[in-house]
Design an enzyme around this catalytic site. Sequence first.
Site, PDB file in Angstrom:
ATOM      1  N   ARG A   1       0.808  -1.221   0.000  1.00 41.02           N
ATOM      2  CA  ARG A   1       0.000   0.000   0.000  1.00 41.02           C
ATOM      3  C   ARG A   1       0.843   1.274   0.000  1.00 41.02           C
ATOM      4  O   ARG A   1       0.306   2.364  -0.057  1.00 41.02           O
ATOM      5  CB  ARG A   1      -0.941  -0.004   1.207  1.00 41.02           C
ATOM      6  CG  ARG A   1      -2.048  -1.010   1.036  1.00 41.02           C
ATOM      7  CD  ARG A   1      -2.907  -1.102   2.254  1.00 41.02           C
ATOM      8  NE  ARG A   1      -2.178  -1.642   3.384  1.00 41.02           N
ATOM      9  CZ  ARG A   1      -2.745  -2.203   4.453  1.00 41.02           C
ATOM     10  NH1 ARG A   1      -4.047  -2.282   4.518  1.00 41.02           N
ATOM     11  NH2 ARG A   1      -2.031  -2.669   5.430  1.00 41.02           N
TER      12      ARG A   1
ATOM     13  N   LYS B   1       3.390 -17.685   8.697  1.00 40.63           N
ATOM     14  CA  LYS B   1       2.643 -17.897   9.925  1.00 40.63           C
ATOM     15  C   LYS B   1       2.269 -16.535  10.537  1.00 40.63           C
ATOM     16  O   LYS B   1       2.894 -15.554  10.162  1.00 40.63           O
ATOM     17  CB  LYS B   1       3.465 -18.732  10.918  1.00 40.63           C
ATOM     18  CG  LYS B   1       4.700 -18.009  11.484  1.00 40.63           C
ATOM     19  CD  LYS B   1       5.259 -18.758  12.642  1.00 40.63           C
ATOM     20  CE  LYS B   1       4.739 -18.197  13.933  1.00 40.63           C
ATOM     21  NZ  LYS B   1       5.727 -17.443  14.714  1.00 40.63           N
TER      22      LYS B   1
ATOM     23  N   ASP C   1       7.179 -22.586   7.281  1.00 42.62           N
ATOM     24  CA  ASP C   1       7.569 -22.705   8.681  1.00 42.62           C
ATOM     25  C   ASP C   1       9.088 -22.662   8.639  1.00 42.62           C
ATOM     26  O   ASP C   1       9.728 -23.626   8.201  1.00 42.62           O
ATOM     27  CB  ASP C   1       7.078 -24.030   9.278  1.00 42.62           C
ATOM     28  CG  ASP C   1       7.391 -24.109  10.760  1.00 42.62           C
ATOM     29  OD1 ASP C   1       8.559 -23.910  11.131  1.00 42.62           O
ATOM     30  OD2 ASP C   1       6.468 -24.367  11.562  1.00 42.62           O
ATOM     31  N   HIS C   2       9.662 -21.555   9.063  1.00 47.24           N
ATOM     32  CA  HIS C   2      11.089 -21.374   8.763  1.00 47.24           C
ATOM     33  C   HIS C   2      11.971 -22.392   9.489  1.00 47.24           C
ATOM     34  O   HIS C   2      13.104 -22.615   9.078  1.00 47.24           O
ATOM     35  CB  HIS C   2      11.537 -19.925   8.987  1.00 47.24           C
ATOM     36  CG  HIS C   2      11.813 -19.563  10.416  1.00 47.24           C
ATOM     37  ND1 HIS C   2      10.834 -19.201  11.284  1.00 47.24           N
ATOM     38  CD2 HIS C   2      12.960 -19.496  11.122  1.00 47.24           C
ATOM     39  CE1 HIS C   2      11.360 -18.933  12.462  1.00 47.24           C
ATOM     40  NE2 HIS C   2      12.666 -19.106  12.396  1.00 47.24           N
TER      41      HIS C   2
ATOM     42  N   LYS D   1      15.678 -25.033   8.285  1.00 49.64           N
ATOM     43  CA  LYS D   1      16.975 -25.136   8.976  1.00 49.64           C
ATOM     44  C   LYS D   1      17.588 -26.504   8.668  1.00 49.64           C
ATOM     45  O   LYS D   1      16.926 -27.532   8.828  1.00 49.64           O
ATOM     46  CB  LYS D   1      16.800 -24.976  10.495  1.00 49.64           C
ATOM     47  CG  LYS D   1      16.335 -23.575  10.906  1.00 49.64           C
ATOM     48  CD  LYS D   1      16.272 -23.445  12.417  1.00 49.64           C
ATOM     49  CE  LYS D   1      15.534 -22.190  12.857  1.00 49.64           C
ATOM     50  NZ  LYS D   1      16.337 -21.008  13.015  1.00 49.64           N
TER      51      LYS D   1
ATOM     52  N   GLU E   1      15.037 -18.566  24.040  1.00 44.37           N
ATOM     53  CA  GLU E   1      15.535 -17.332  23.422  1.00 44.37           C
ATOM     54  C   GLU E   1      15.960 -16.404  24.538  1.00 44.37           C
ATOM     55  O   GLU E   1      15.291 -16.345  25.583  1.00 44.37           O
ATOM     56  CB  GLU E   1      14.435 -16.659  22.620  1.00 44.37           C
ATOM     57  CG  GLU E   1      14.077 -17.387  21.367  1.00 44.37           C
ATOM     58  CD  GLU E   1      13.053 -16.609  20.566  1.00 44.37           C
ATOM     59  OE1 GLU E   1      13.466 -15.775  19.752  1.00 44.37           O
ATOM     60  OE2 GLU E   1      11.862 -16.813  20.786  1.00 44.37           O
TER      61      GLU E   1
ATOM     62  N   ASP F   1       2.919 -18.999  19.271  1.00 42.00           N
ATOM     63  CA  ASP F   1       4.016 -18.397  18.509  1.00 42.00           C
ATOM     64  C   ASP F   1       5.078 -19.425  18.117  1.00 42.00           C
ATOM     65  O   ASP F   1       5.638 -19.361  17.019  1.00 42.00           O
ATOM     66  CB  ASP F   1       4.654 -17.282  19.366  1.00 42.00           C
ATOM     67  CG  ASP F   1       5.710 -16.502  18.608  1.00 42.00           C
ATOM     68  OD1 ASP F   1       5.410 -16.075  17.470  1.00 42.00           O
ATOM     69  OD2 ASP F   1       6.825 -16.320  19.136  1.00 42.00           O
TER      70      ASP F   1
ATOM     71  N   HIS G   1       6.562 -24.404  14.963  1.00 39.88           N
ATOM     72  CA  HIS G   1       7.961 -24.848  14.856  1.00 39.88           C
ATOM     73  C   HIS G   1       8.237 -26.109  15.686  1.00 39.88           C
ATOM     74  O   HIS G   1       8.853 -27.058  15.211  1.00 39.88           O
ATOM     75  CB  HIS G   1       8.915 -23.753  15.334  1.00 39.88           C
ATOM     76  CG  HIS G   1       8.693 -22.428  14.662  1.00 39.88           C
ATOM     77  ND1 HIS G   1       8.385 -22.313  13.336  1.00 39.88           N
ATOM     78  CD2 HIS G   1       8.760 -21.144  15.133  1.00 39.88           C
ATOM     79  CE1 HIS G   1       8.257 -21.029  13.018  1.00 39.88           C
ATOM     80  NE2 HIS G   1       8.474 -20.303  14.087  1.00 39.88           N
TER      81      HIS G   1
ATOM     82  N   LYS H   1      10.874 -17.127  26.176  1.00 37.37           N
ATOM     83  CA  LYS H   1      11.687 -15.924  25.939  1.00 37.37           C
ATOM     84  C   LYS H   1      12.385 -15.553  27.242  1.00 37.37           C
ATOM     85  O   LYS H   1      11.976 -15.981  28.314  1.00 37.37           O
ATOM     86  CB  LYS H   1      10.795 -14.768  25.489  1.00 37.37           C
ATOM     87  CG  LYS H   1      10.021 -15.082  24.217  1.00 37.37           C
ATOM     88  CD  LYS H   1      10.175 -13.994  23.201  1.00 37.37           C
ATOM     89  CE  LYS H   1       9.399 -14.274  21.934  1.00 37.37           C
ATOM     90  NZ  LYS H   1      10.258 -14.460  20.761  1.00 37.37           N
TER      91      LYS H   1
HETATM   92  C1  BG6 Z   1       9.285 -16.771  15.055  1.00 38.26           C
HETATM   93  C2  BG6 Z   1       8.581 -16.280  16.281  1.00 38.26           C
HETATM   94  O1  BG6 Z   1       8.439 -17.616  14.301  1.00 38.26           O
HETATM   95  O2  BG6 Z   1      10.451 -17.498  15.435  1.00 38.26           O
HETATM   96  C3  BG6 Z   1       9.506 -15.405  17.125  1.00 38.26           C
HETATM   97  O3  BG6 Z   1       7.436 -15.527  15.909  1.00 38.26           O
HETATM   98  C4  BG6 Z   1      10.788 -16.137  17.420  1.00 38.26           C
HETATM   99  O4  BG6 Z   1       8.884 -14.988  18.324  1.00 38.26           O
HETATM  100  C5  BG6 Z   1      11.396 -16.724  16.147  1.00 38.26           C
HETATM  101  O5  BG6 Z   1      11.678 -15.209  18.000  1.00 38.26           O
HETATM  102  C6  BG6 Z   1      12.565 -17.620  16.468  1.00 38.26           C
HETATM  103  O6  BG6 Z   1      13.207 -18.006  15.294  1.00 38.26           O
HETATM  104  P1  BG6 Z   1      14.733 -18.466  15.324  1.00 38.26           P
HETATM  105  O7  BG6 Z   1      14.997 -18.953  13.945  1.00 38.26           O
HETATM  106  O8  BG6 Z   1      15.538 -17.250  15.690  1.00 38.26           O
HETATM  107  O9  BG6 Z   1      14.831 -19.526  16.364  1.00 38.26           O
END
Ligand code: BG6
Length: 510
Positions: free
Chosen positions: A47, A155, A184-185, A189, A223, A242, A247, A348
């Site tokens: 936008r 996501k 889903d990242h 990995k 984290e 989250d 994940h 976290k």
């Molecule tokens: C994301 C979450 O999907 O993954 C975040 O929304 C999180 O809150 C992150 O920090 C963690 O990803 P990675 O690859 O740094 O472990």
Amino acid sequence: MKKTENQILVIFGASGDLTARKLVPALFNLFLARQLPENFVVLGASRSDMTDKQFRDKVVLESKYLKHRLEDLKENYIAKFSNQFFYEDLGGDYDTSYNRLRKRIEDLKNKYHTSGNIIYYLSTPPTLYQTIAKNLAEAGLNAQENGWKRLIVEKPFGYSLKTAKVLNSGLQQYFEEHQIYRIDHYLGKETVQNLLVTRFANSIFEPLWNRNYINHVEITNAESVGVEKRGGYYDKSGALRDMFQNHLLQIVSLIVMEPPISDAPEDIRNEKVKALKSLRIMSDDKTLHDQTIRAQYMASTIDGEKVKGYREEDGVDPDSTTETYAAIKFFVDNWRWRDVPFYVRTAKRMPTKVTEVVIHFKTPHHQIFQDAGMNSKDNKLVIRIQPDEGVLIKFGVKVPGQGFKVERANLDFYYSSLAQTHVMEAYERLLLDAMQGDATLYARADEVEAAWEFVDPILEYWKRGDAVRMYGYAAGVWGPENADDLIEGIGFWRNPGPNLTDDPGFCVIC
Ligand code: BG6
């Protein structure tokens, strides 16, 4: 190297952070590795009012995420990359006619000979996914007659089982399931994919991968950061939605699944769905009470610096009951895993950033070496997802000298030792797979729904229960005091250090 067909990548929400932070650097890596198609164009759409030049400046030439990497490169080489980027302003709203967008795509296709293959990457709030899919369809942009069309969605995929189902069927009205790629990242990995190889390419592991030899499975995702600038989003989400629903349950499915018939995408994904469906759903309050712990981080001082508590973070409700720590114990109802507890936690503001899977093997059925100190020295297989990526086996060796005293030794492998190999970033790998039509590492609709089916009752119980306690933990420690209660009878969480071979109790004193 598989050749990637010519195509256009259209990014919706292109002016947002994800494009500059993750997507463009991933494309840049593919460019350097000569993995991009011969004829390729990226069209950003959102936008904001921007020209092609302004978009190139923002996401490539002046991007802080690429700055250092561009420094030593020749100008014309950089230009070759940045000139592939274009921008289309959608006006004030995503819910508009995409006829102008179609015209722009058509022009780019003709000028750069990209063919009719198109990926639409939705990097927008999820509330817009269905709207965008509908408008693409209305403009005929989902038609596959002249080249394939694929839709990648980020996501969160739903907020609950119900909303995930609505979203799935909403998208499936306009795109067929095989065209939809749910990212889903974690699946991008290398170390997560290596779970499959560890299990199914080693005859030393697979025969032991069951209730006869495995005592329990532990997964930690920690984290050190807090919610940072995402308080508004996080407060409506929480650790379970989250990280755990997506994940971590993806990791669980790779540990739990039966051997697939082959490495074909649907063979692997079918087994993952079966695995997720065999997780025992917790339905009664007692089980939910005994097998789940939630907590929130509280203000503290870390390395001499004052750190805010969760409820003081920007965008967070001062009375919030959203969890920043979740620990869940559960069982898997099938032959392989009967009675083997799984312990999974995510949080976290932990002491360090680490994700690892620990397979705890049973102690030998018959102990020959009495008084050898074996008790706490059971075999462990530690699969380190990040950082210090690698695999560690802990096994007993004889301490030199008289008698049979047993000590624990480490056999370790580090990805960093593969110096010659370029380890692809998660987004780089996933984008390339989607460009080549390989959906193995993307979540299918039924996978996502099965994961929600398991998570929903926990969320409902947490929401419902006055009796459900929200524990506190000081930012920078390994969770609430009662975290080990979950593992009662078995021991403690293995609190890992930043390095693969650090043993629990390890701490950094700087
Ligand atoms: C994301 C979450 O999907 O993954 C975040 O929304 C999180 O809150 C992150 O920090 C963690 O990803 P990675 O690859 O740094 O472990």
